[in-house]
Design a protein around this motif. Structure first.
Motif, PDB file in Angstrom:
ATOM      1  N   PRO A 330       0.789  -1.239   0.000  1.00 29.60           N
ATOM      2  CA  PRO A 330       0.000   0.000   0.000  1.00 29.60           C
ATOM      3  C   PRO A 330       0.818   1.284   0.000  1.00 29.60           C
ATOM      4  CG  PRO A 330      -0.992  -1.585   1.482  1.00 29.60           C
ATOM      5  CD  PRO A 330       0.306  -2.188   1.027  1.00 29.60           C
ATOM      6  N   GLU A 331       2.009   1.288   0.622  1.00 31.18           N
ATOM      7  CA  GLU A 331       2.751   2.537   0.727  1.00 31.18           C
ATOM      8  C   GLU A 331       3.497   2.904  -0.552  1.00 31.18           C
ATOM      9  OE1 GLU A 331       5.304  -0.842   2.265  1.00 31.18           O
ATOM     10  OE2 GLU A 331       3.245  -0.102   2.570  1.00 31.18           O
ATOM     11  N   ALA A 332       3.586   1.992  -1.500  1.00 27.51           N
ATOM     12  CA  ALA A 332       4.341   2.245  -2.732  1.00 27.51           C
ATOM     13  C   ALA A 332       3.436   2.844  -3.807  1.00 27.51           C
ATOM     14  CB  ALA A 332       4.968   0.949  -3.239  1.00 27.51           C
ATOM     15  N   LEU A 333       4.066   3.489  -4.792  1.00 23.55           N
ATOM     16  CA  LEU A 333       3.329   3.959  -5.957  1.00 23.55           C
ATOM     17  C   LEU A 333       3.021   2.759  -6.843  1.00 23.55           C
ATOM     18  CD1 LEU A 333       5.153   7.214  -7.143  1.00 23.55           C
ATOM     19  CD2 LEU A 333       2.908   7.059  -6.081  1.00 23.55           C
ATOM     20  N   TRP A 334       1.745   2.531  -7.119  1.00 24.71           N
ATOM     21  CA  TRP A 334       1.392   1.408  -7.977  1.00 24.71           C
ATOM     22  C   TRP A 334       1.618   1.800  -9.441  1.00 24.71           C
ATOM     23  CZ3 TRP A 334      -2.441   0.375 -11.723  1.00 24.71           C
ATOM     24  CH2 TRP A 334      -2.504  -0.968 -12.107  1.00 24.71           C
ATOM     25  N   ASP A 335       2.286   0.942 -10.164  1.00 31.35           N
ATOM     26  CA  ASP A 335       2.639   1.165 -11.564  1.00 31.35           C
ATOM     27  C   ASP A 335       3.413   2.465 -11.748  1.00 31.35           C
ATOM     28  OD1 ASP A 335       2.791   0.439 -14.245  1.00 31.35           O
ATOM     29  OD2 ASP A 335       0.916   1.444 -14.780  1.00 31.35           O
ATOM     30  N   GLY A 336       4.101   2.905 -10.706  1.00 31.16           N
ATOM     31  CA  GLY A 336       4.941   4.085 -10.812  1.00 31.16           C
ATOM     32  C   GLY A 336       4.200   5.404 -10.864  1.00 31.16           C
ATOM     33  N   ARG A 337       2.863   5.387 -10.820  1.00 28.54           N
ATOM     34  CA  ARG A 337       2.086   6.634 -10.966  1.00 28.54           C
ATOM     35  C   ARG A 337       1.023   6.831  -9.901  1.00 28.54           C
ATOM     36  NH1 ARG A 337      -0.921   7.548 -16.312  1.00 28.54           N
ATOM     37  NH2 ARG A 337      -1.575   5.386 -16.059  1.00 28.54           N
TER      38      ARG A 337
END
Length: 413
Positions: A330-337
Motif C-alpha cells: 500500500p505505501e508504494a506507488l502502484w505502476d509508478g504513478r
C-alpha cells in the motif's frame, strides 16, 4: 567567456538553490564515496545544517560493500544518518549501466518515500555534462540528446536535483583537498568498455582544439534554453488538445491537426512516457509507426501503452498486459504513478482491477469512465478478494490519484 571561479560560498548557495521551500524540505545526498558525491554531501551539510545520506551498493564489484561501509563511517563522524541500499539482482542482461541506473533511482525513490525525504541531491558536474553531450553527439542525437543532464526532476514524490552541473570536477576535488577529505576512486572509471569512460578520456585530447568542458557547458546551456522553450510549446499544446482522465489521455483529433508534426511527435512521446512511466523513450522508428497509425485512424500499441482511435479523437491507455500481475504494498506507488490512500489492513495489496474485479461491480458505468481505462486502474485486494476500486466507485473510503499530472510531466521532461 570567462571561467567562473566557484568560491566555496557559491558552491554552498548552488546546493541551497535547488531546494525551493527550505522550511518543509528534508534533504538527502546520494553518496557513492567518489569525489563528486563526497563534496556534495559536505557542501549540502553546510547549506542545510542537517542532511541524510544514502548509498546504493550495486553488488557488481567485490569492493562495493566495503566502500559503502567507508561512506557510513565518514557520515557517522559528521553526525549524518546514513543508509545503504543493496541492489538484489540476478544475471543482468543488456545494457548494464542503464539497468544499474534505473535500479539506483528506483531504490532511492522508495527509500525517500519511506523516510520522508523530499529532495535527493546528486553530485554530477560539468564534466559529466560534457561527457553526456559527446555521447549524444556520437550517436547522432537531436536537441533532447544534446541538451545535457536534467538539473532536476520528480520521481514519484521525491525530487532529484543536481546542483553542480556547471561546476568542474576539479573544483570539487580542490574543495575536498582543502578540507582534507578523502574519496574513493572507482576502478570502473577506467574501463573503456563503457561509452562514458571513452568520452571522459577523449576530453583532454579535444582541449588542444579549444573544445573544453567550460565551452561545452556553455553550448549545453544554450541548447537547454531552447529545449525549455520547446517543452513549454508542447505543454501549451497539451493544454489545448489533451484531457487527462483517470490515468489515460484523450486527444482531440481536429485540434491535433492544427499543430506541426514535431509538436505532434513530442506530444505523443510525452504521453507514452507518462502513461508507461518508462525512463527512456522508445526508438524513433517505433514512435513514427504510432504517428502513422494516428494519421490512418487505426489502433496501435507501444511501450506498454495502447493507442485507441475514436471518431473525434484518440486515447492513450496503459496496456492491460503491462500491469497484469503487477502488485505492490500500500505505501508504494502502484505502476509508478498511482498513490492510493485509505484504511489499509494487513495483507492488503494494490493490483489492477482487471476483468475479474470489474465483473464484481454493478455500478461502474455510473462513474463515466471507459471500461478499458477502469481495467488498468488501481484497486485494493486481500488474497483473491476485492476490497476497493476507487475509480470504479467501489471505494470504502479509499482514494486513488496520479502522483504527477501530465501537464507537469510535459514541462519537467
Amino acid at each position: 567567456m570567462p571561467v567562473k571561479d566557484w568560491p566555496e560560498a557559491d558552491l554552498v548557495m548552488a546546493a541551497r538553490g535547488v531546494v525551493g521551500d527550505l522550511t518543509s524540505a528534508r534533504v538527502a545526498v546520494a553518496v557513492s564515496g567518489g569525489s563528486d558525491s563526497m563534496a556534495t554531501l559536505h557542501l549540502a551539510l553546510q547549506a542545510f545544517g542537517t542532511v541524510q545520506a544514502v548509498t546504493v551498493d550495486h553488488a557488481l564489484r567485490a569492493e562495493s560493500a566495503e566502500e559503502a561501509r567507508r561512506v557510513f563511517r565518514f557520515c557517522t563522524d559528521l553526525g549524518i544518518a546514513h543508509d545503504t541500499l543493496v541492489w538484489k539482482h540476478g544475471t543482468v542482461t543488456g545494457n548494464l549501466m542503464e539497468a544499474a541506473r534505473q535500479a539506483r533511482y528506483g531504490l532511492m525513490a522508495d527509500w525517500a518515500k519511506n523516510t520522508g525525504i523530499t529532495h535527493i541531491l546528486l553530485g554530477h558536474t560539468a564534466d559529466d555534462q560534457a561527457e553526456t553531450f559527446l555521447m549524444g553527439l556520437a550517436r547522432g542525437a537531436g536537441l533532447d540528446g544534446l541538451s545535457g543532464m536534467r538539473a532536476g526532476w520528480h520521481h514519484g514524490a521525491v525530487r532529484f536535483a543536481r546542483p553542480f552541473l556547471a561546476v568542474p570536477r576539479a573544483r570539487l576535488r580542490s574543495y575536498l583537498t582543502a578540507k582534507d577529505i578523502a574519496w574513493i576512486d572507482d576502478p570502473s572509471n577506467e574501463n573503456e568498455r563503457f561509452t562514458r569512460i571513452r568520452m571522459r578520456k577523449l576530453l583532454p585530447q579535444l582541449r588542444a582544439s579549444g573544445i573544453t568542458v567550460d565551452r561545452l557547458t556553455a553550448v549545453i546551456s544554450n541548447l537547454s534554453a531552447t529545449q525549455d522553450v520547446v517543452r513549454q510549446t508542447v505543454a501549451d499544446a497539451a493544454a489545448v488538445i489533451c484531457c487527462e482522465r483517470a490515468g489515460s489521455l484523450d486527444f482531440d483529433l481536429a485540434r491535433w491537426s492544427d499543430f506541426n508534426p514535431e509538436v505532434q511527435r513530442r506530444l505523443l512521446l510525452a504521453g507514452i512516457l507518462w502513461v508507461s512511466t518508462a525512463q527512456h523513450a522508445p526508438r524513433a522508428d517505433a514512435v513514427a509507426r504510432v504517428l502513422r497509425a494516428i494519421s490512418e485512424r487505426r489502433d496501435a500499441t507501444l511501450w506498454g501503452v495502447r493507442l485507441r482511435m475514436g471518431q473525434q479523437g484518440f486515447r492513450l491507455i496503459r496496456e492491460a498486459r503491462a500491469v497484469a500481475g503487477l502488485a505492490c504494498e500500500p505505501e508504494a506507488l502502484w505502476d509508478g504513478r498511482w498513490r492510493v490512500t485509505g484504511p489499509f489492513a494487513a495483507g492488503h495489496q494494490l493490483r489492477a482491477l482487471g476483468a475479474d474485479g470489474l465483473r464484481q461491480l454493478e455500478g461502474w458505468r455510473d462513474q463515466g469512465i471507459a471500461r478499458d481505462v477502469l481495467l488498468v486502474s488501481p484497486s485494493v485486494w486481500h488474497d483473491g478478494t476485492l476490497i476497493a476500486a476507487p475509480l470504479a466507485g467501489f471505494s470504502s473510503d479509499f482514494q486513488a490519484r496520479i502522483a504527477a499530472g501530465f501537464n507537469q510531466f510535459v514541462v519537467s521532461h
